[in-house]
Scaffold this motif. Structure first.
Motif, short mmCIF file in Angstrom:
data_model
loop_
_atom_site.label_atom_id
_atom_site.label_comp_id
_atom_site.label_asym_id
_atom_site.label_seq_id
_atom_site.Cartn_x
_atom_site.Cartn_y
_atom_site.Cartn_z
N PHE A 280 3.40 -6.04 8.91
CA PHE A 280 3.39 -4.82 8.12
C PHE A 280 4.43 -3.85 8.66
CE2 PHE A 280 -0.87 -5.94 6.58
CZ PHE A 280 -0.71 -5.64 5.24
N SER B 4 5.98 0.08 7.85
CA SER B 4 5.76 1.33 7.14
C SER B 4 7.12 2.01 6.91
CB SER B 4 4.84 2.24 7.94
OG SER B 4 4.53 3.39 7.20
N SER C 158 4.54 7.42 2.70
CA SER C 158 5.12 6.17 3.17
C SER C 158 4.54 5.01 2.37
CB SER C 158 4.86 5.97 4.67
OG SER C 158 3.48 5.81 4.91
N VAL C 159 5.19 3.86 2.50
CA VAL C 159 4.69 2.64 1.86
C VAL C 159 4.61 1.55 2.92
CG1 VAL C 159 5.59 3.22 -0.41
CG2 VAL C 159 7.00 1.88 1.14
N GLN C 160 3.67 0.63 2.74
CA GLN C 160 3.55 -0.51 3.65
C GLN C 160 3.99 -1.76 2.92
OE1 GLN C 160 -0.49 -0.59 5.07
NE2 GLN C 160 0.09 0.51 6.92
N ARG D 59 0.84 -1.20 0.00
CA ARG D 59 0.00 0.00 0.00
C ARG D 59 0.87 1.25 0.00
NH1 ARG D 59 -4.44 0.20 4.45
NH2 ARG D 59 -5.21 -1.35 3.02
N ASN E 286 0.78 5.16 1.05
CA ASN E 286 0.08 6.19 1.82
C ASN E 286 0.50 7.55 1.27
OD1 ASN E 286 -1.04 4.23 3.61
ND2 ASN E 286 0.93 4.16 4.65
#
Length: 91
Positions: free
Chosen positions: A64, A66, A55-57, A44, A46
């Motif tokens: 998870f 971040s 940010s990315v997950q 995901r 963000n």
């Protein structure tokens, strides 16, 4: 006619370099650490109100994580984070 080509060539050379170097952050892109450790694929992205990624997950070692988008840059095959594997374990 040749003036149009000259103008087009001049405009293409004057484009900002920073825009070309900005990483393309999107889901299902591979992320590695600077020392070459494979982190995983982006699950995901963000973003802030303007739509810029913040940010990315990623699922890293079964959980998870971040990762700040500011730490990401273009790599050979995907993205590279400036964080080390030890840093990721602390997140």
């Amino acid at each position: 006619m040749k003036y149009i080509f000259a103008l087009a060539a001049a405009l293409s050379l004057s484009s900002p370099v920073a825009a070309q170097d900005a990483p393309v952050i999107k889901a299902r892109t591979m992320v590695k650490t600077a020392d070459g450790v494979r982190v995983g694929f982006i699950d995901r992205v963000n973003a802030n109100a303007e739509g810029a990624p913040t940010s990315v997950q990623i699922i890293y070692k079964g959980r998870f994580v971040s990762i700040p988008a500011a730490t990401l840059s273009n790599g050979e095959k995907g993205l590279v984070t400036s964080l080390t594997a030890a840093d990721l374990n602390k997140l």
